[in-house]
Design a protein around this motif. Structure first.
Motif, short mmCIF file in Angstrom:
data_model
loop_
_atom_site.label_atom_id
_atom_site.label_comp_id
_atom_site.label_asym_id
_atom_site.label_seq_id
_atom_site.Cartn_x
_atom_site.Cartn_y
_atom_site.Cartn_z
N UNK A 189 42.96 15.81 57.53
CA UNK A 189 43.71 14.91 58.41
C UNK A 189 45.21 15.03 58.15
N UNK A 190 45.60 15.04 56.86
CA UNK A 190 47.02 15.14 56.54
C UNK A 190 47.60 16.47 57.03
N UNK A 191 46.81 17.55 56.91
CA UNK A 191 47.28 18.84 57.42
C UNK A 191 47.46 18.76 58.94
N UNK A 192 46.53 18.10 59.60
CA UNK A 192 46.64 17.97 61.06
C UNK A 192 47.90 17.21 61.44
N UNK A 193 48.21 16.16 60.68
CA UNK A 193 49.42 15.39 60.96
C UNK A 193 50.65 16.29 60.82
N UNK A 194 50.69 17.03 59.70
CA UNK A 194 51.90 17.80 59.39
C UNK A 194 52.05 19.00 60.33
N UNK A 195 50.95 19.73 60.55
CA UNK A 195 51.08 21.00 61.28
C UNK A 195 50.93 20.84 62.78
N UNK A 196 50.22 19.82 63.21
CA UNK A 196 49.97 19.65 64.64
C UNK A 196 50.64 18.39 65.17
N UNK A 197 50.45 17.29 64.47
CA UNK A 197 50.92 16.00 64.97
C UNK A 197 52.43 15.92 65.09
N UNK A 198 53.13 16.20 64.01
CA UNK A 198 54.59 16.04 64.02
C UNK A 198 55.26 16.96 65.03
N UNK A 199 54.90 18.26 65.06
CA UNK A 199 55.52 19.11 66.08
C UNK A 199 55.26 18.63 67.51
N UNK A 200 54.04 18.17 67.77
CA UNK A 200 53.73 17.73 69.13
C UNK A 200 54.41 16.40 69.44
N UNK A 201 54.56 15.58 68.41
CA UNK A 201 55.32 14.34 68.61
C UNK A 201 56.73 14.68 69.10
N UNK A 202 57.37 15.63 68.41
CA UNK A 202 58.73 16.02 68.82
C UNK A 202 58.71 16.57 70.24
N UNK A 203 57.67 17.34 70.55
CA UNK A 203 57.58 17.93 71.89
C UNK A 203 57.47 16.84 72.96
#
Ligand code: TRP
Length: 596
Positions: free
Chosen positions: A56-70
């Motif tokens: 889950x933490x990896x998903x947040x860092x690698x997927x979640x945060x970049x898509x949040x910015x997007x």
């Protein structure tokens, strides 16, 4: 709308955040919600802890945060809600509009079951105010005292020893089982089932298969050690309690008995609530009403102010409960459970669930952040904003686990208890605390409710803003009509656990209650797909000029890192997870190879 004056007028009409911090506060308010406190701990429990948390933490860092910015970028550049945003940025209607539509649909689906859980939280707030656990506690204390007075010490010893042995052997057995990949155990289970039916002839036939025979040999050797470990644990436990005095045994047995009764009664109270469809209808309706009122009232005053005060209070209260948990007997076990990776406890479906939850908890994949971003003025650093929002969200989620699991383990409860976890566990602690406990309970469920409200607002806002921005409805009209329609659509979720539910064949047919089906569809499919398209759009389609303008002032290396994540890493991970879900990749073997 190329006339700048008209543009300005429209912006004023749409409303904006009141301050620079306002956006981050409101976005964090959207992110922090039932997902963090209710959902994350219970799915962590169901998926065996540690490894699920890491994924889950990896998903947040690698997927979640970049898509949040997007998402923020798309919203801020277009100044439109999701359906209109893609067309505005591309300068014409394209297929991307469908992504916005899917978001509106997802908001619909999520809010329809979200209001149910928020309704539960409302019920528990009232329950706390009337101090519902006090009589349960009193009764349990009496019963436990009777138990202490009437049960022979030898029986108490035996019971405690059995409990200790079961507890300790579970950990040992897990360690041994971990030595072989899950496929070995699956083969072994199949073999045993077949032999149980077919007997000796079946055994000979199966053992003729080379691969299966090897699996059976390996599993049988481990199984022997498992049996020995169980044996040893039983002996150890008996010796352990033989050494303790009668008084010690009596005291411990009484506590165990008291806690068992309390946990049973508190768990029962949750069951009673969720099976009572009309009561939940009442609470959900009330919650929806609040949501509608805030959304109808406009975005800056209501949402922003609520978030700014109550969020820090919630975090402080949760911090306090974690400290309380640190003094409980189950704390060590809770830490191990939450942080120690164990591939044997994670089902393959858990990976999709971790990814889906990363989207859910950050309010991504349905355009909520596009919508909130569209009310943002100025060009603050998007990456920094995303890191803050995700950071706060993650802290709250981990605090929730560290608050709940010590109680679960101290009371000998199951971490995989499902959606009732937080409602069944927290009252145990509040009652145990005694005099201040009631106040804590009121605060806790009250704040949980506020957190749910600030999230629900963002969902209704996405749906309503389409009718406001594109269809020209007034804000109150959009909020009321859509709120009521979503409420109606949520009624099957409200009644999903009621035995008188009309859609009786739903659960047998689809393997999930109506409520769980909505959650599953939205979290595990719609949000990851929505996020996938957002990342592709921001990384590959969005004109460079617009992107550069939105990233003004961000360090070039950060921009490059973000681009790498949003162009390659996030889409590939999402696609990989979806592929394994439809059966193309086998995550079990990959995880085993990684962690052994
Ligand atoms: N993030 C919220 C939570 O964790 C739920 C939520 C609010 C949400 N808005 C959303 C989820 C938009 C998905 C999409 O409780």
């Amino acid at each position: 709308m190329s006339d700048p004056k008209a543009k300005e007028a429209a912006a004023v009409e749409r409303g904006n955040w009141g301050s620079r911090l306002g956006f981050v506060m409101a976005a964090a308010g959207s992110a922090v919600g039932l997902g963090n406190v209710w959902k994350f701990p219970y799915i962590t429990g169901e998926n065996g802890g540690g490894l699920f948390v890491i994924i889950y933490l990896c998903c947040i860092a690698l997927v979640g945060i970049p898509i949040m910015a997007a998402e923020i970028m798309i919203g801020r550049a277009a100044k439109k809600q999701p359906v209109a945003a893609f067309a505005t940025l591309s300068g014409r209607k394209t297929g991307w509009t469908a992504v916005g539509w899917m978001g509106v649909l997802a908001g619909f689906v999520i809010l329809s079951f979200y209001m149910v859980v928020a309704g539960w939280a409302m019920d528990y707030t009232l329950k706390s105010i009337v101090n519902f656990s006090e009589p349960i506690h009193d009764a349990a204390e009496k019963k436990a005292t009777v138990y202490r007075a009437t049960t022979p010490v030898a029986a108490m010893r035996a019971r405690l020893a059995k409990r200790r042995a079961a507890h300790r052997s579970r950990a040992l057995v897990d360690d041994i089982k971990r030595e072989a990949p899950r496929s070995v155990w699956r083969g072994y289970a199949r073999y045993r089932a077949a032999v149980g039916v077919a007997g000796g002839a079946g055994r000979a036939a199966l053992l003729g298969e080379k691969k299966l025979a090897a699996q059976v040999v390996r599993a049988e050797a481990l199984q022997k050690r498992v049996d020995a470990a169980r044996e040893a644990a039983a002996v150890e436990a008996v010796t352990y309690y033989r050494k303790r005095s009668d008084d010690q045994v009596r005291a411990e047995a009484e506590t165990v008995e008291r806690r068992r009764i309390i946990a049973k009664k508190i768990g029962g109270a949750f069951g009673k609530l969720v099976t009572d469809g009309w009561t939940v209808t009442f609470w959900s309706a009330l919650f929806m009403l609040l949501t509608i009122l805030v959304v109808a009232g406009g975005i800056s005053s209501g949402i922003e102010r609520t978030c700014r005060f109550l969020m820090p209070t919630l975090i402080a209260l949760m911090g306090f409960m974690v400290v309380y948990g640190a003094f409980q007997s189950g704390f060590g076990e809770a830490l191990t459970f939450v942080f120690k990776p164990d591939p044997h406890r994670l089902k393959a479906s858990g990976v999709l669930e971790a990814l889906g939850h990363a989207f859910f908890t950050l309010s991504l994949g349905m355009g909520a952040m596009i919508t909130y971003g569209s009310y943002q003025e100025g060009k603050d650093n998007i990456i920094k904003q995303s890191l803050w929002i995700a950071g706060v969200d993650t802290v709250v989620a981990l605090l929730a686990c560290l608050m709940i699991f010590p109680i679960i383990f101290s009371y000998g409860q199951e971490p995989g208890a499902g959606p009732g976890l937080v409602f069944k566990s927290m009252p145990l602690a509040f009652a145990e605390i005694g005099s201040g406990g009631m106040l804590l309970a009121i605060l806790f469920f009250g704040l949980l409710l506020v957190a749910a409200l600030t999230s629900a607002i963002s969902m209704l806002e996405v749906v309503a803003s389409y009718f406001i921005d594109v269809r020209g409805w007034s804000r109150p009209r959009a909020a009321w009509i859509l709120g009521i329609v979503i409420f109606a659509f949520g009624l099957p979720s409200v009644f999903a656990f009621d035995p008188d539910f009309v859609l009786k064949s739903w659960e047998p047919t689809y393997g999930k209650s109506f409520f769980d089906t909505m959650d599953y569809l939205a979290s595990n499919w719609m949000l990851p797909l929505g996020g996938l398209f957002v990342s592709i759009y921001a990384g590959w389609v969005l004109p460079k000029k617009i992107r550069d303008a939105e990233l003004e002032g961000v360090a070039p290396i950060t921009v490059r890192g973000w681009l790498l994540l949003v162009r390659w890493v996030a889409p590939i991970l999402v696609i990989a997870v979806l592929l394994q879900k439809v059966g193309v990749l086998d995550i079990d073997e990959i995880l085993y190879a990684l962690f052994n």
